[in-house]
Design an enzyme around this catalytic site. Sequence first.
Site, short mmCIF file in Angstrom:
data_model
loop_
_atom_site.label_atom_id
_atom_site.label_comp_id
_atom_site.label_asym_id
_atom_site.label_seq_id
_atom_site.Cartn_x
_atom_site.Cartn_y
_atom_site.Cartn_z
N MET A 30 -58.97 51.55 -28.43
CA MET A 30 -58.08 52.72 -28.41
C MET A 30 -58.82 53.92 -29.03
SD MET A 30 -54.21 51.43 -28.85
CE MET A 30 -54.20 51.36 -30.62
N ALA A 32 -61.24 56.15 -31.73
CA ALA A 32 -61.40 56.27 -33.19
C ALA A 32 -62.38 55.19 -33.66
CB ALA A 32 -60.07 56.18 -33.92
N GLY A 36 -66.74 48.39 -36.71
CA GLY A 36 -66.15 47.17 -36.14
C GLY A 36 -66.21 47.21 -34.61
N HIS A 37 -65.83 48.35 -34.04
CA HIS A 37 -65.90 48.49 -32.57
C HIS A 37 -67.36 48.41 -32.10
CE1 HIS A 37 -62.17 50.94 -33.44
NE2 HIS A 37 -61.71 50.11 -32.53
N GLU A 148 -61.93 39.78 -34.43
CA GLU A 148 -61.10 38.79 -35.12
C GLU A 148 -60.18 39.43 -36.15
OE1 GLU A 148 -63.69 34.69 -34.79
OE2 GLU A 148 -63.62 35.71 -36.72
#
Length: 279
Positions: A30, A32, A36-37, A148
């Site tokens: 989504m 931002a 992590g992405h 996760e």
Amino acid sequence: MQIVRQLDPLRDALTEIRKDGSKIGLVPTMGALHRGHMRLVEVAMEQCDKVVASIFVNPAQFGEGEDLDAYPRPEAEDAALLEAAGVELLWAPTAEQIYPEGYATNVTVGGISDGLCGAARPGHFDGVATVVAKLFNQIRPDAAYFGEKDYQQLAIIRQMARDLDFTHDVVGVQTVRDPDGLALSSRNTYLTEEQRAKAAVLPKVMKDAAKAIAAGENLSVVLDNAKTRLLASGFHKIDYLELRNAIDLSVLDVFTNPARLFVAARIGQTRLIDNIPIS
Ligand code: PAF
């Protein structure tokens, strides 16, 4: 990196990308984007020939009074990060492309969507399952990558993929954490400096509880102690702190493997979630 916003050009771009038989990895987001992405992108790059990312702030997964309007949308920065990471194609559809007028279909993954975050956010996982099913159909990837950190979401998507005969891999990628252990989340930006400092207790409490559970200590005593510690450290509400089976997410009253500890707790206006395996 090509940026596509309409379905017809998306189909053309995918035909072109697939011409040489490349294995395609999909990273749905989504936006931002944080580390992590970018870890999802990295793993997808390692395992696939070409990576397609999507950015769509999906209104169907936000409940009334949630942060749909406030949700950060730094699209230019996100696109620059994806391009620098080697992403081939960014699918950034308009809302009309995903939910055109007259759209009426919803995907519900029964049972597994009900507890944990599903209890506090009714309809949330229907919105997630619906948009992810659409993204899977639109992109037809060979593998799709999810963090996760949102473990219930990952388990629901795995179940949906099995039930609806999506044959590509659904790959879970380990949570990326700040040096103090707090799991990265786009919503961490909502925390004030003081709240952010207090939030660091969450992963510590989870780690200690996981250790105590693995050592065979009484589960309800461990969970009660962990809740008390969180409430004493600045969290004002704990939505859940539960031990669950790591595959079907059924509640565990005693520790049996494979198990995972799940938490959702509120600090200020922000609801933080986390989960860790028990081993
Ligand atoms: O995890 C997210 O960012 C979203 O829930 C997803 C999977 C992209 C669906 O909108």
